[in-house]
Design an enzyme around this catalytic site. Structure first.
Site, short mmCIF file in Angstrom:
data_model
loop_
_atom_site.label_atom_id
_atom_site.label_comp_id
_atom_site.label_asym_id
_atom_site.label_seq_id
_atom_site.Cartn_x
_atom_site.Cartn_y
_atom_site.Cartn_z
N LYS A 1 -2.83 -3.42 8.05
CA LYS A 1 -3.88 -3.10 7.09
C LYS A 1 -4.57 -4.35 6.56
O LYS A 1 -5.27 -4.32 5.54
CB LYS A 1 -3.30 -2.29 5.93
CG LYS A 1 -2.85 -0.89 6.35
CD LYS A 1 -2.60 0.02 5.18
CE LYS A 1 -2.23 1.43 5.67
NZ LYS A 1 -1.84 2.32 4.59
N THR B 1 0.80 -1.23 0.00
CA THR B 1 0.00 0.00 0.00
C THR B 1 0.84 1.28 0.00
O THR B 1 0.30 2.38 -0.07
CB THR B 1 -0.94 0.02 1.23
OG1 THR B 1 -0.14 -0.13 2.41
CG2 THR B 1 -1.94 -1.11 1.18
N GLY B 2 2.15 1.14 0.06
CA GLY B 2 3.02 2.32 0.01
C GLY B 2 3.05 2.90 -1.40
O GLY B 2 2.50 2.34 -2.34
N HIS C 1 26.08 2.15 -6.79
CA HIS C 1 25.70 0.92 -6.09
C HIS C 1 26.62 0.70 -4.89
O HIS C 1 27.83 0.92 -4.99
CB HIS C 1 25.82 -0.29 -7.02
CG HIS C 1 24.78 -0.31 -8.10
ND1 HIS C 1 25.02 -0.87 -9.33
CD2 HIS C 1 23.53 0.17 -8.14
CE1 HIS C 1 23.93 -0.74 -10.08
NE2 HIS C 1 23.01 -0.12 -9.38
N ILE D 1 13.48 -5.45 -4.04
CA ILE D 1 13.82 -4.25 -4.81
C ILE D 1 14.53 -3.22 -3.91
O ILE D 1 15.37 -2.46 -4.38
CB ILE D 1 12.53 -3.60 -5.39
CG1 ILE D 1 11.71 -4.64 -6.19
CG2 ILE D 1 12.85 -2.38 -6.23
CD1 ILE D 1 12.41 -5.26 -7.36
N THR D 2 14.17 -3.19 -2.65
CA THR D 2 14.65 -2.18 -1.71
C THR D 2 16.15 -1.91 -1.82
O THR D 2 16.96 -2.83 -1.78
CB THR D 2 14.33 -2.63 -0.26
OG1 THR D 2 12.94 -2.90 -0.19
CG2 THR D 2 14.72 -1.56 0.75
N GLU D 3 16.51 -0.64 -1.92
CA GLU D 3 17.91 -0.22 -1.95
C GLU D 3 18.27 0.40 -0.61
O GLU D 3 17.49 1.15 -0.05
CB GLU D 3 18.13 0.81 -3.07
CG GLU D 3 19.54 1.37 -3.07
CD GLU D 3 19.87 2.26 -4.27
OE1 GLU D 3 18.95 2.55 -5.05
OE2 GLU D 3 21.04 2.63 -4.40
N GLU E 1 29.79 -5.38 -13.02
CA GLU E 1 30.40 -4.09 -12.75
C GLU E 1 31.56 -4.29 -11.78
O GLU E 1 31.77 -5.40 -11.28
CB GLU E 1 29.37 -3.10 -12.20
CG GLU E 1 28.75 -3.53 -10.87
CD GLU E 1 27.52 -2.71 -10.49
OE1 GLU E 1 26.82 -2.20 -11.38
OE2 GLU E 1 27.26 -2.61 -9.29
N TYR F 1 17.86 -2.85 -19.23
CA TYR F 1 16.94 -2.35 -20.27
C TYR F 1 17.74 -2.12 -21.56
O TYR F 1 17.29 -2.44 -22.66
CB TYR F 1 16.28 -1.02 -19.90
CG TYR F 1 15.83 -0.86 -18.47
CD1 TYR F 1 15.53 -1.96 -17.67
CD2 TYR F 1 15.68 0.42 -17.92
CE1 TYR F 1 15.14 -1.78 -16.36
CE2 TYR F 1 15.28 0.59 -16.61
CZ TYR F 1 15.02 -0.51 -15.83
OH TYR F 1 14.64 -0.32 -14.54
#
Lengths: 291, 403
Positions: free
Chosen positions: A43, A17-18, A248, A96-98, A209, A159
């Site tokens: 929630k 819900t964020g 990164h 996904i959180t960074e 990288e 991408y």
């Protein structure tokens, strides 16, 4: 078939819900991903984006038969979210959180090691199997179904690679963004191995990288398997200075093995078609497929 | 976040790690006061004057203006202000600073710990860091103290030991003993080393550090074990848990453009090339830098405008790049995913209009989400930019504008 995510993925969103969770859930639903609900503690019982919200991942597994999770919670709660998903029996956890502190990740990685799950990320763009499911934040690759797998530490370079592969007349089987943090759940070698064993993948683009030894490890593994499928490789950061963190958290040259030059040399030794310029990924893949 | 030696030592001390005591000073007068105080506290009659900069190799480095080394010994109270004066305000060049050197604003006046006694003093090397291949912390240590550890690793790798720490369980007593025995210690010195290693690892965990490097760790002539130097790197992502560390940041040690970038939440690193670049995503940003080099230029910076780039952040990015006088061209490379290209395009137009005249050619490559809308915004604006779509075309344009 494809790997990690497909038509059989029943996805829940942790941090549903964020703001970020909502935006990307909408995108994933629009793509056709089977998002069966989400988790936001406190929630539970609400409906968000026409889907049920649960208090815990365990409830989402029991009531919505979730088997895949994507995590958008803030960094302070990231490691906890990963452990909760693993404890609840989620099989594929994509974080996904960074910005999750390394100490938290040492604990989380240790916690999940004997659980029946695979963690991708954190700090990654997610996984996409074109035409089946997108469990991530990358732009859709709906018409780009094909037989080239992509493994990358970076979102936008994924991408870029996918775009070049498609414009060169090929398509993508599954693109796996493994993430740019010092501690990640799925290494380059793990992701390459999945694609090597995937009957729907004929060739692989491997993008790394500076920092860490994952690309070298993957290259040596590929060679030990007798180079079963052509691999095109690129390492970002040939011009990066020593000791500076390049965006990164994991992209930093500490010792000489961390440099792009060192990694590219090992990749070449192991029979990988290494490109110096990121602009050459697509055409080199085409050439490698013909060879 | 990097911090100074004296700050690192204060943190270590607060966790019970024995250190070479010292007091920081900003002028020769303060240095004298510090030495007097240190003499009262520790009884030391010799004093080590140590330049405080965020770079290693200070002992062998040279202060350009005076020829003084970055770390010197004062054998009396009277020598302290003279020796400190030869370092303070000077530019210290070491193997790590590069030819430009770094300005020294502070010196640490430290106690002499190499005093004679019952046994010979002995130097060791010790660091705590993450082993990325296992996701676990390791204590790396060596009998070869005071030397560059990469040289030791190359020439005598058998002299480097590693102890892996299990997450959650922490350092076990047998591991601390193993460290002490591998370093050839016995008796009181062995016990002191066990205590030292325990306290050091605890400090590393509790402070969320990315790296501790203690070189040298000293066994004194009376069998104490102390940290003579301390290189401490605190993890940026965990600083929210340690608000008390915020004040340890020394902005004078950082590039002013990087400091300014931070205020705009931009991830910018200054490099010494001639082509500025603005890119979304760290990986693509590094790849773009590499491409500039292959096109005959040299990247002037790393700049990741991130996943939420809009007109404001893009304009701030432009202004940063243009402050660097070596910039001869700018390459904007955006692959729209979360970032929408039309927003970036609007940012470029706004930046142009607000800055007035942009004195260098700009190559703009916008690809991905809303790329067509973006192209229209740029075309309609009448700006003089070189548009590119494939990455290859952008590379060619860099080549041609530099010629």
């Amino acid at each position: 078939m494809s790997v990690l995510v497909n038509n059989n993925s029943r996805v829940i969103v942790q941090g549903f819900t964020g703001k970020e969770g909502t935006f990307h859930s909408e995108q994933m639903i629009a793509y056709g991903t089977n998002v069966v609900g989400g988790v936001t503690p406190g929630k539970g019982g609400q409906i968000h984006l026409d889907r049920p919200v649960f208090n815990t991942v365990a409830e989402a597994v029991a009531q919505a038969q979730a088997n895949t999770s994507i995590i958008f919670v803030p960094p302070a709660f990231g490691a906890d979210a990963i452990m909760e998903a693993a404890d609840a029996g989620i099989e594929v956890i994509i974080c996904i959180t960074e910005g999750i502190p390394v100490r938290d990740m040492t604990y989380a990685k240790d916690y999940i090691k004997n659980k029946n799950c695979r963690l991708v990320g954190p700090n990654c763009p997610g996984v996409i199997t074109p035409g089946e499911a997108k469990v991530g934040i990358m732009p859709g690759l709906k018409k780009k179904k094909g037989r080239i797998g992509i493994v990358s530490k970076s979102g936008t370079l994924t991408y870029e690679a996918a775009d070049q592969v498609v414009k060169a007349g090929l398509g993508v089987s599954t693109a796996i963004g493994i993430g740019g943090d010092p501690i990640i759940g799925t290494s380059t070698k793990d992701a390459v191995e999945l694609l090597m064993n995937d009957p729907d993948t004929d060739g692989i683009v491997m993008i790394g990288e500076i920092g860490g030894q994952y690309e070298a490890e993957a290259s040596r593994w590929i060679q030990s398997q007798g180079n079963p499928k052509p691999v095109v490789g690129f390492i970002a950061g040939q011009t990066a200075p020593k000791g500076k963190r390049m965006g990164h958290a994991g992209a930093i040259i500490g010792g000489k093995d961390d440099t792009a030059a060192a990694k590219m040399a090992i990749m070449r030794e192991c029979g990988i078609s290494v490109v110096d310029s990121p602009a050459d990924i697509g055409k080199t893949m085409v050439a490698a497929m013909k060879a | 976040m990097n911090i100074h030696e004296y700050q690192g030592k204060e943190i270590l001390k607060s966790y019970g790690v024995a250190i070479q005591e010292g007091i920081v000073a900003k002028s020769p007068e303060e240095a004298t006061e510090a030495a007097k105080k240190l003499n009262e506290q520790t009884g030391t009659e010799w004093f080590v004057v140590k330049a405080q900069i965020h770079a290693g190799g200070r002992g062998k480095g040279t202060v350009k203006e005076t020829g003084s080394r970055g770390v010197v010994l004062a054998k009396s109270l009277a020598e302290v202000p003279v020796k400190a004066g030869a370092i303070l305000g000077g530019t210290l060049e070491t193997i790590q600073t590069g030819p430009a050197g770094k300005k020294v604003n502070q010196v640490l006046i430290a106690q002499d710990v190499y005093y004679p006694g019952d046994s010979e003093p002995k130097e060791f090397y010790m660091s705590v860091l993450l082993d990325r291949s296992t996701g676990k912390n390791v204590i790396m240590y060596s009998t070869e103290g005071g030397m560059d550890i990469e040289t030791v690793a190359e020439e005598t790798p058998e002299k480097i030991f590693k102890e892996t720490i299990e997450p959650g369980m922490g350092l076990q007593p047998f591991q601390a003993r193993k460290v002490a025995f591998n370093l050839g210690l016995s008796g009181q010195a062995m016990k002191q080393m066990v205590k030292f290693v325990n306290a050091l690892y605890n400090a590393y965990e509790q402070t969320d550090s990315s790296m501790f490097e203690i070189n040298p760790v000293l066994k004194t002539s009376d069998d104490k074990i102390i940290a003579v130097d301390a290189k401490v790197n605190l993890e940026d992502n965990a600083l929210y848990r340690h608000p008390e560390f915020a004040e340890l940041q020394d902005l004078s040690e950082e590039d002013p453009l990087e400091v300014e970038a931070g205020k705009h939440n931009l991830n910018y690193i200054r490099l010494d090339g001639n082509v500025g670049c603005m890119v979304n995503g760290a990986g693509l940003a590094m790849a773009t830098m590499d491409m500039i080099k292959l096109s005959g230029g040299s990247p002037a910076n790393f700049l990741d405008v991130g996943g939420t780039a809009n007109a404001t952040t893009v304009e701030a990015g432009f202004r940063l790049i243009l402050q660097d006088p070596s910039v001869k061209a700018i390459l904007v490379n955006i692959f729209g995913g979360i970032v929408r290209c039309d927003r970036v395009a609007q940012g470029i137009v706004d930046a142009y209009n607000n800055i007035g005249e942009v004195p260098v050619p700009i190559i703009v490559r916008l690809q991905g989400t809303n790329a067509e809308e973006a192209k229209k915004i740029i075309d309609d604006s009448g700006l003089k930019v070189y548009p590119a779509t494939p990455l290859e075309e952008a590379a060619e344009l860099v080549k041609s504008v530099l010629n």
